[in-house]
Design a protein around this motif. Structure first.
Motif, short mmCIF file in Angstrom:
data_model
loop_
_atom_site.label_atom_id
_atom_site.label_comp_id
_atom_site.label_asym_id
_atom_site.label_seq_id
_atom_site.Cartn_x
_atom_site.Cartn_y
_atom_site.Cartn_z
N TYR A 172 0.95 -1.17 -0.09
CA TYR A 172 -0.05 0.12 0.09
C TYR A 172 0.80 1.41 0.02
O TYR A 172 0.55 2.36 -0.61
CB TYR A 172 -0.97 0.02 1.13
CG TYR A 172 -2.22 -0.72 1.04
CD1 TYR A 172 -3.45 0.16 0.21
CD2 TYR A 172 -2.59 -1.87 1.37
CE1 TYR A 172 -4.51 -0.71 -0.17
CE2 TYR A 172 -3.79 -2.61 1.07
CZ TYR A 172 -4.56 -1.99 0.48
OH TYR A 172 -5.91 -2.71 0.11
N ALA A 173 2.01 1.09 0.80
CA ALA A 173 2.87 2.27 0.67
C ALA A 173 3.42 2.47 -0.61
O ALA A 173 3.68 3.96 -1.05
CB ALA A 173 3.96 2.23 1.75
N LEU A 174 3.86 1.48 -1.32
CA LEU A 174 4.41 1.74 -2.58
C LEU A 174 3.33 2.10 -3.46
O LEU A 174 3.72 3.10 -4.50
CB LEU A 174 4.88 0.06 -3.32
CG LEU A 174 6.30 -0.37 -2.45
CD1 LEU A 174 6.03 -1.76 -2.69
CD2 LEU A 174 7.48 0.36 -2.70
N ALA A 175 2.13 1.59 -3.53
CA ALA A 175 0.93 2.11 -4.43
C ALA A 175 0.95 3.58 -4.21
O ALA A 175 0.69 4.38 -5.15
CB ALA A 175 -0.26 1.38 -4.11
N HIS A 176 0.66 4.18 -3.11
CA HIS A 176 0.36 5.47 -2.61
C HIS A 176 1.68 6.41 -3.27
O HIS A 176 1.43 7.41 -3.55
CB HIS A 176 0.09 5.66 -1.33
CG HIS A 176 -1.38 5.38 -0.84
ND1 HIS A 176 -2.26 6.04 -1.10
CD2 HIS A 176 -1.75 4.01 0.00
CE1 HIS A 176 -3.52 5.29 -0.71
NE2 HIS A 176 -3.09 4.19 -0.11
N PHE A 177 2.85 5.83 -3.11
CA PHE A 177 3.99 6.60 -3.63
C PHE A 177 3.81 6.84 -5.11
O PHE A 177 4.13 7.99 -5.72
CB PHE A 177 5.31 6.03 -3.11
CG PHE A 177 6.40 6.94 -3.25
CD1 PHE A 177 6.83 7.84 -2.30
CD2 PHE A 177 7.26 6.91 -4.60
CE1 PHE A 177 7.91 8.92 -2.53
CE2 PHE A 177 8.24 7.66 -4.82
CZ PHE A 177 8.72 8.70 -3.86
N LEU A 178 3.57 5.55 -5.95
CA LEU A 178 3.39 5.84 -7.25
C LEU A 178 2.22 6.49 -7.57
O LEU A 178 2.56 7.35 -8.55
CB LEU A 178 3.08 4.19 -7.69
CG LEU A 178 4.04 3.18 -7.73
CD1 LEU A 178 3.59 1.87 -7.70
CD2 LEU A 178 5.31 3.49 -8.76
N LYS A 179 1.32 6.57 -6.78
CA LYS A 179 0.18 7.66 -7.00
C LYS A 179 0.65 9.19 -6.99
O LYS A 179 0.30 9.85 -7.95
CB LYS A 179 -1.08 7.25 -6.15
CG LYS A 179 -2.17 7.95 -6.71
CD LYS A 179 -2.96 7.30 -7.85
CE LYS A 179 -4.36 7.89 -8.14
NZ LYS A 179 -4.92 7.29 -9.28
N PRO A 187 -7.40 3.88 -8.86
CA PRO A 187 -7.25 3.95 -7.36
C PRO A 187 -6.22 2.95 -6.69
O PRO A 187 -6.37 1.67 -7.15
CB PRO A 187 -8.56 4.04 -6.93
CG PRO A 187 -9.59 4.30 -7.85
CD PRO A 187 -8.78 3.80 -9.36
N CYS A 188 -5.50 3.22 -5.60
CA CYS A 188 -4.80 2.42 -5.10
C CYS A 188 -5.33 1.00 -4.76
O CYS A 188 -4.79 0.17 -4.93
CB CYS A 188 -3.99 3.10 -3.86
SG CYS A 188 -3.04 4.48 -4.40
N GLY A 193 -6.09 -4.71 -4.90
CA GLY A 193 -7.15 -5.71 -4.73
C GLY A 193 -6.87 -6.80 -5.93
O GLY A 193 -6.90 -7.75 -5.81
N THR A 194 -6.74 -6.15 -7.24
CA THR A 194 -6.51 -6.85 -8.57
C THR A 194 -4.93 -7.57 -8.27
O THR A 194 -4.87 -8.83 -8.42
CB THR A 194 -6.37 -6.07 -9.55
OG1 THR A 194 -7.63 -5.24 -9.81
CG2 THR A 194 -6.18 -7.05 -10.89
N TYR A 195 -3.90 -6.88 -7.71
CA TYR A 195 -2.64 -7.39 -7.63
C TYR A 195 -2.50 -8.46 -6.42
O TYR A 195 -1.92 -9.70 -6.87
CB TYR A 195 -1.77 -6.15 -7.17
CG TYR A 195 -0.24 -6.74 -6.88
CD1 TYR A 195 0.46 -7.32 -7.78
CD2 TYR A 195 0.27 -6.64 -5.43
CE1 TYR A 195 1.80 -7.79 -7.58
CE2 TYR A 195 1.50 -6.91 -5.28
CZ TYR A 195 2.21 -7.45 -6.22
OH TYR A 195 3.77 -7.90 -5.98
N PHE A 196 -3.32 -8.31 -5.50
CA PHE A 196 -3.24 -9.56 -4.41
C PHE A 196 -3.71 -10.66 -4.91
O PHE A 196 -3.63 -11.93 -4.72
CB PHE A 196 -3.82 -9.01 -3.17
CG PHE A 196 -3.00 -7.87 -2.53
CD1 PHE A 196 -1.81 -7.95 -2.36
CD2 PHE A 196 -3.83 -6.90 -1.78
CE1 PHE A 196 -0.97 -6.81 -1.88
CE2 PHE A 196 -3.14 -5.96 -1.15
CZ PHE A 196 -1.86 -5.74 -1.17
N HIS A 197 -5.05 -10.64 -5.57
CA HIS A 197 -5.52 -11.81 -6.25
C HIS A 197 -4.84 -12.38 -7.39
O HIS A 197 -4.58 -13.72 -7.58
CB HIS A 197 -7.01 -11.36 -7.02
CG HIS A 197 -8.09 -11.01 -5.79
ND1 HIS A 197 -8.09 -10.22 -4.87
CD2 HIS A 197 -8.95 -12.05 -5.59
CE1 HIS A 197 -9.23 -10.44 -4.31
NE2 HIS A 197 -9.80 -11.66 -4.40
#
Length: 312
Positions: A172-179, A187-188, A193-197
């Motif tokens: 989540y930290a990586l995603a928010h930094f990318l955002k 949206p992160c 959610g897609t990545y984890f699945h």
């Protein structure tokens, strides 16, 4: 010429028997609850050859969580859709940091080093999610994987996906930094959610070895993604498929491969073999300890290392 099928099968049988007695097996991934309980005693290896035969030894029919090996399949879809435009968002260089490093992403100003570190895989997932719902994206990914291995019995483990979502604070930290760097379009929580699945796909060694045929150049549908993209993926698997342990893997094994913290490794020898190995215990880089050793021994036995120099 290399060894024949019977010699390879005998080698795999001896290897499996030897590894059953191994005392040093590495440590299972403890930060994902569903993986922390996996028996480290499992070991399986399957080798798929160009004639369609699959040589196996050990626990090769038991499904396991492929985790980051799934990044190979999402990258294949992204390259098929985006082509070289993807490289504006993700680099192609090896990483000197751990696969989930926030420091490296900040140093690179929000452009991940390669599509196999977590930040790069999150961007790749964002690319294939564009214009689609998570459900549609995951259905496309599963369809691709099933076509690659020629088996419709490949599924996502919902419990593993939910466990990764509960404990995936670093992602989540990586995603928010990318955002924050404008390198994530959706949206992160939707991307993650897609990545984890995606990471929670389960496959057996036999299925995974068959799935690698499109990278080895002898899948029945050879043009699944196009030869230039196959070349790109194999190159990245060689240089970045084992995170900051990729150089050591290239040195000791010498073939393109992608690991996952579930203990699996998918390796390809162009035009010769597609290989899957599974042993849940990991080394310090987060790669299968016995799986890496098995591939090193197999590479030396067969002479399949890409750096092997034939004697004249």
């Amino acid at each position: 010429m290399g060894p024949d099928r019977l010699s390879i099968q005998a080698f795999l049988d001896d290897l499996e028997a030897s590894f059953r007695q191994a005392s040093q097996r590495g440590e299972v991934a403890s930060y994902i609850p569903e993986l922390a309980t996996v028996d480290p005693g499992y070991f399986g290896i399957s080798v798929c050859l160009p004639d369609g035969s699959v040589l196996s030894a050990g626990d090769t029919q038991k499904p396991f969580s492929i985790q980051s090996i799934s990044k190979v399949f999402s990258l294949a879809i992204a390259l098929g859709r985006e082509g070289d435009r993807l490289w504006k968002r993700v680099g192609r260089e090896p990483s000197n940091f751990a696969f989930n490093s926030v420091v490296e992403l900040e140093m690179e100003q929000g452009r991940p080093r390669n599509p196999f570190v977590n930040a790069g895989a999150i961007v790749t997932t964002d690319a294939i999610l564009s214009g689609r719902t998570p459900k549609e994206t995951l259905a496309e990914l599963l369809l691709f994987v099933r076509a690659a291995c020629g088996d419709d019995e490949v599924y996502i483990n919902q419990r593993v996906a939910e466990a990764e979502n509960r404990t995936g604070h670093r992602n989540y930290a990586l995603a928010h930094f990318l955002k924050s760097c404008s390198n994530l379009n959706s949206p992160c929580d939707r991307v993650l959610g897609t990545y984890f699945h995606q990471c929670a796909i389960e496959m057996s060694c036999q299925q995974l070895a068959a799935a690698g045929r499109f990278l080895a150049g002898f899948h029945p549908d050879f043009d699944m993604i196009g030869e230039p993209h196959v070349r790109s993926i194999n190159a990245l698997m060689m240089t970045a498929g084992h995170y900051d342990g990729s150089g050591e893997f290239a040195y000791s094994v010498g073939i393109p491969a992608k690991s996952g913290v579930g203990g699996g490794i998918l390796a390809v020898v162009p035009r010769r073999a597609s290989i899957a190995v599974w042993s849940p215990g990991l080394n310090r880089y987060g790669n299968s300890h016995l799986g890496t050793l098995a591939l090193e021994k197999l590479s030396r036995f067969t002479g399949w290392s890409l750096f092997e120099v034939a004697r004249v």
